[in-house]
Design an enzyme around this catalytic site. Structure first.
Site, mmCIF file in Angstrom:
data_model
loop_
_atom_site.group_PDB
_atom_site.id
_atom_site.type_symbol
_atom_site.label_atom_id
_atom_site.label_comp_id
_atom_site.label_asym_id
_atom_site.label_seq_id
_atom_site.Cartn_x
_atom_site.Cartn_y
_atom_site.Cartn_z
ATOM 1 N N SER A 1 1.586 31.794 -15.725
ATOM 2 C CA SER A 1 0.231 31.739 -16.277
ATOM 3 C C SER A 1 0.244 31.347 -17.744
ATOM 4 O O SER A 1 -0.798 30.976 -18.305
ATOM 5 C CB SER A 1 -0.472 33.089 -16.100
ATOM 6 O OG SER A 1 0.354 34.157 -16.540
ATOM 7 N N ASP B 1 8.789 34.520 -13.991
ATOM 8 C CA ASP B 1 8.340 33.684 -12.879
ATOM 9 C C ASP B 1 9.253 32.487 -12.664
ATOM 10 O O ASP B 1 9.704 31.847 -13.623
ATOM 11 C CB ASP B 1 6.935 33.158 -13.152
ATOM 12 C CG ASP B 1 5.866 33.882 -12.353
ATOM 13 O OD1 ASP B 1 6.196 34.448 -11.295
ATOM 14 O OD2 ASP B 1 4.700 33.871 -12.787
ATOM 15 N N LYS C 1 10.385 36.376 -10.102
ATOM 16 C CA LYS C 1 9.299 36.437 -9.122
ATOM 17 C C LYS C 1 9.062 35.043 -8.578
ATOM 18 O O LYS C 1 9.117 34.063 -9.318
ATOM 19 C CB LYS C 1 8.007 36.968 -9.746
ATOM 20 C CG LYS C 1 6.822 37.034 -8.752
ATOM 21 C CD LYS C 1 5.604 37.678 -9.363
ATOM 22 C CE LYS C 1 4.865 36.774 -10.307
ATOM 23 N NZ LYS C 1 4.291 35.568 -9.646
ATOM 24 N N GLU D 1 6.598 32.795 -5.482
ATOM 25 C CA GLU D 1 5.426 32.846 -4.617
ATOM 26 C C GLU D 1 5.764 32.415 -3.196
ATOM 27 O O GLU D 1 6.636 31.566 -2.983
ATOM 28 C CB GLU D 1 4.333 31.922 -5.171
ATOM 29 C CG GLU D 1 3.815 32.321 -6.540
ATOM 30 C CD GLU D 1 2.739 31.388 -7.068
ATOM 31 O OE1 GLU D 1 2.273 31.608 -8.201
ATOM 32 O OE2 GLU D 1 2.353 30.442 -6.345
ATOM 33 N N GLU E 1 -2.121 39.268 -4.668
ATOM 34 C CA GLU E 1 -3.168 38.714 -5.522
ATOM 35 C C GLU E 1 -4.373 38.282 -4.701
ATOM 36 O O GLU E 1 -4.253 37.552 -3.718
ATOM 37 C CB GLU E 1 -2.640 37.519 -6.319
ATOM 38 C CG GLU E 1 -3.689 36.921 -7.251
ATOM 39 C CD GLU E 1 -3.152 35.933 -8.256
ATOM 40 O OE1 GLU E 1 -3.954 35.384 -9.036
ATOM 41 O OE2 GLU E 1 -1.925 35.720 -8.279
#
Length: 278
Positions: free
Chosen positions: A48, A86, A116, A118, A185
């Site tokens: 982000s 991330d 992390k 996704e 999320e």
């Protein structure tokens, strides 16, 4: 009480005890130092940063170099906080060897405690390989910003029975593959509650209701600094945007009218010495 970095087994124990895990993002030394002085146990160096620090419209342009660069100062600023970095878009969709290399960089060069990534069933083999290789992995399902265009935009996921079932299977698959926690999320609260109850590893919610084992927010959102886009689930605990702009405006005015720097900033002894010499 002195702050101590928690361990991965400790997070699982906290879940069993019903103790909530607190997590926030940070992308530089200054903000990491502030989180370090708070009770928050985990920092996410999230991709982000592409939107709140680098000005991109999405997280997709963020590179491995960006992530390593931003993880280093966060680690220096928060020695007693657990740091998760991330894996950016493109860093784990080429090959297993490339995925391992990039994950190792975040731990070795960046200094992160974990990474992390996704995805659900599509990344289970990667998660299994990473964890077998000694890389702690946090999963991330539901709204996955790196692939938001495939999901129809930044929308709540798992709203129908089939989609909810898939999220549950993804979460269980990530646990079985070795993930130590899973971010949920933009998942309906009842679905997030069900997933949290089924897993023995912690769930970290962001827009997923109150029943997750922990929560995470972007620090610029919760402090009211970033206002280009604010998700509906964000709660602002401060409104620093206006405070900062007011301070800058006051500074600009004082420079313009000559009241800054004032006479208290002059160095009288130096002035007297210069007069004597010249």
């Amino acid at each position: 009480m002195e702050k101590r970095k928690p361990s991965i087994p400790q997070f699982k124990t906290w879940k069993e005890q019903g103790r909530k895990i607190r997590m926030a993002t940070a992308y530089d030394f200054s903000f990491a130092s502030l989180v370090e002085r708070s009770p928050i146990e985990m920092i996410l160096v999230g991709d982000s940063l592409g939107m709140v620090m680098l000005g991109y419209d999405s997280t997709v342009p963020v590179t491995m170099e960006d992530m390593v660069h931003h993880t280093k100062p966060v680690v220096r600023g928060a020695a007693n906080t657990f740091i998760v970095a991330d894996m950016p878009f493109g860093s784990y969709n080429v090959s297993l060897s490339e995925t391992m290399r990039n994950a190792n960089r975040l731990l070795q060069e960046g200094g992160a405690d974990a990474i992390k990534l996704e995805g659900g069933e599509g990344v289970l083999d990667l998660v299994a390989a990473l964890t077998s290789g000694g890389v702690p992995v946090m999963g991330h399902i539901g709204l996955t910003p790196q692939t938001a265009s495939q999901l129809g935009g930044f929308k709540v996921q798992g709203k129908d029975a089939a989609a909810a079932q898939q999220l549950i299977e993804d979460a269980m698959g990530l646990e079985e593959a070795g993930a130590f926690a899973v971010v949920l999320e933009c998942v309906p609260a009842p679905v997030a509650k069900m997933i949290s109850e089924k897993l023995s590893i912690p769930t970290i919610g962001i827009g997923a209701g109150p029943d997750c084992d922990g929560q995470v927010l972007v620090i610029h959102d919760l402090l009211g600094i970033f206002d280009r886009f604010t998700p509906k689930f964000v709660k602002k605990y401060a409104a620093l945007n206006g405070t900062i702009i007011d301070a800058l405006s006051t500074y600009a005015k004082e420079v313009e009218d000559g009241t800054f720097p004032g006479p208290e900033h002059s160095f009288g002894m130096v002035e007297e010495e210069l007069k004597r010499l010249y």
